[in-house]
Enzyme design. Structure first.
Site, PDB file in Angstrom:
ATOM      1  CD  GLU A 180      53.506   0.576  17.382  1.00 28.37           C
ATOM      2  OE1 GLU A 180      53.471  -0.671  16.898  1.00 28.37           O
ATOM      3  OE2 GLU A 180      54.365   1.219  17.963  1.00 28.37           O
TER       4      GLU A 180
ATOM      5  CB  CYS B  60      58.694   2.343  19.178  1.00 28.79           C
ATOM      6  SG  CYS B  60      60.361   2.947  19.924  1.00 28.79           S
TER       7      CYS B  60
ATOM      8  CE  LYS C 198      64.990  -7.317   5.940  1.00 26.35           C
ATOM      9  NZ  LYS C 198      64.596  -5.715   5.556  1.00 26.35           N
TER      10      LYS C 198
ATOM     11  CD  GLU D 103      64.862  -2.637  22.589  1.00 19.07           C
ATOM     12  OE1 GLU D 103      63.702  -2.158  23.100  1.00 19.07           O
ATOM     13  OE2 GLU D 103      65.577  -2.796  23.250  1.00 19.07           O
TER      14      GLU D 103
END
Ligand code: NAD
Length: 493
Positions: free
Chosen positions: A397, A299, A188, A264
């Site tokens: 973040e 990331c 996906k 993750e």
């Protein structure tokens, strides 16, 4: 090397795949719904893509289960499975320009980096293909009257839910080991980046991947990701994306069949520069790349930079100089290093964090929408100094090109601040003192530590985080193992 004009010409002739891939066929979403793929550099429509939903998920899971029970992939001789995945890698390579272009127009990734990442995705398929016939089981230590075997078996149906920032590489890190282990896979892609995943389906089809063993469902998170997470017949979800959605998958699992979840997730990775370091100019150049590569939509972005006080102001000046190389440009121009943000929402978020930085610290450059852009979601590379580690810019973040710089006195102070984070993905320490380097490397709460470098790594070493950066590892044989079950067989002689 292709020029910008070459890429534009290629764009004019490339036919994009827009339909979902289920049970070995390209199909419209149930009910015919679509969503728009938009080029973030131009804001123009790339294509209308099949918008899958729960009914498509059911169809794909049923096909994947059927293929698994028929042992279409798992039952192949390991050497035959290896040959199949090597064929996938070869066919991917044959369509390299299509894949590179797809990611460039889908998310605004500069072609030079899209090409590099695509090559790594191909290597990933080859690496796991080569591993298939080299991994052995175990026998247990038992007495003369018995024999025990420990075998690894594929899990069954694995759903891979991936983000948009490295569409092909993240997909390859999951799809390649999951197929190598013999599972059926449902990919996906993120709604911002369906194009290269659908090209991968074309390649799998051409390579002769058995029907049902590989499926692609484009669509929105709540409409495709959630039903996969809650499905009673999915054995594992391997997820890369935000910490927030990673936590949702853990809940989906608890509310359904206790499927395995590997995550993750996000990061706020510390990059520590000690005053005794060699060649500050080269370190500043690396520190700029650590935050500005892929517009900071990474990331493992080195988004918290700790600089020891004696070199603080000098290092800031070098950093601002090095940031100039990351000038925004057209992703189709091979000289461009810095493209647009993926969409208007991501641009807004990054600009908001630049404002937070302006309030919390001293802005040294950037912090604005790129005024020269005729269109597109462009932002300027941003550096903010004197940020408190407990402030929002150091703790949250951004997922954009906004660097928080924090001064420190001793290595102990830097370590304490570096570890004072809910994330624990990547980290680095720069110093000539081997004891400081190793002591810090051991105590950094992160899945990855670099000494005197940022970002060197490859498929042979595991990738993943501590704390709320996730559970589990991608890459290396660690990833192959995570797509298997362990079975004990005890034989009484
Ligand atoms: P995201 O979490 O919004 O989306 C990731 C995927 O989850 C997409 O496919 C999305 O459609 C799906 N999703 C969204 N909402 C969902 C829901 N309610 N239920 C089920 N599925 C849902 O993340 P993103 O914006 O695509 O990517 C950015 C994030 O990914 C950042 O936090 C970044 O740090 C992280 N990331 C982590 C790694 C890593 O390996 N640690 C690598 C790349 C990106």
């Amino acid at each position: 090397m292709k020029t910008r004009a070459d890429w534009q010409k290629h764009r004019a002739t490339l036919t994009l795949q827009t339909r979902a891939y289920i049970d070995g066929a390209f199909v419209d979403a149930e009910g015919g719904a679509t969503f728009d793929s938009i080029n973030p550099a131009t804001e123009a429509l790339n294509a209308k893509i099949a918008r899958c939903g729960p009914a498509d998920v059911d169809k794909a899971v049923a096909a994947a289960r059927r293929a698994f029970r028929a042992r279409s992939l798992a039952g192949l001789e390991p050497s035959a499975r290896k040959a199949l995945l090597l064929r996938v890698a070869d066919l991917m390579e044959a369509r390299r320009h299509d894949f590179v272009l797809a990611d460039a127009i889908d998310i605004g990734k500069p072609v030079r980096f899209a090409a590099m990442e695509f090559d790594n995705a191909v290597k990933t398929f080859r690496w796991y293909a080569e591993a298939i016939d080299k991994v052995y089981g175990e026998t247990g230590p038992v007495g003369d009257g018995d024999l025990s075997l420990v075998v690894r078996e594929p899990l069954g149906v694995v759903a891979a839910v991936v983000p948009w920032n490295f569409p092909m590489l993240m997909a390859a890190w999951k799809v390649a080991p999951a197929l190598a282990a013999g599972n059926s896979v449902i990919l996906k892609p993120a709604e911002q980046s369906p194009l290269s995943a659908l090209l991968l389906a074309e390649v799998m089809h051409a390579a002769g991947m058995p029907a049902g063993t590989f499926n692609v469902l484009p669509g929105e998170g709540p409409e495709v990701g959630m039903p996969l997470g809650l499905h009673m017949d999915v054995d594992m979800v391997t997820f890369t994306g935000s910490t927030e959605v990673g936590k949702l998958f853990l809940q989906y699992s608890g509310r359904s069949n206790m499927k395995r979840i590997s995550t993750e997730c996000g990061g706020k990775s510390p990059n520590i520069v000690m005053a005794d370091s060699d060649d500050l100019e080269a370190i500043a150049e690396t520190a700029a790349a650590a935050i500005f590569y892929n517009q900071g939509e990474v990331c493992t972005a080195g988004s918290r930079l700790f600089v020891q006080r004696p070199i603080y102001e000098r290092f800031l000046a070098l950093l601002v100089e090095k940031a100039k190389a990351w000038r925004p440009g057209d992703p189709l121009d091979p000289d461009t290093l810095f493209g647009p943000m993926v969409d208007a929402a991501q641009l807004r978020t990054a600009l908001d964090y630049a404002e937070i930085g302006r309030r919390e610290g001293r802005i040294l450059c950037g912090g604005e929408r790129w005024a020269e852009a005729p269109a597109g979601y462009y932002m300027t590379p941003t550096i903010v100094a004197d940020i408190p580690n407990e402030g929002r810019l150091a703790q949250e973040e951004v997922f954009g090109p906004v660097l928080a710089v924090i001064p420190f006195d001793t290595a102990e102070d830097a370590l304490a601040m570096a570890n004072d984070s809910r994330f624990g993905l990547a980290s680095a320490i720069w110093t000539r003192d081997v004891s400081t380097a190793l002591r810090t490397a051991r105590r950094l709460e992160a899945g990855m530590v670099w000494v005197n470098a940022w970002d060197p790594c490859n498929i042979t070493v595991p990738f993943g985080g501590y704390k709320q950066s996730g559970i589990g590892r991608d890459r290396a044989l660690h990833a192959l193992e995570k797509y298997t079950e362990t079975k004990m067989i005890w034989i009484r002689l």
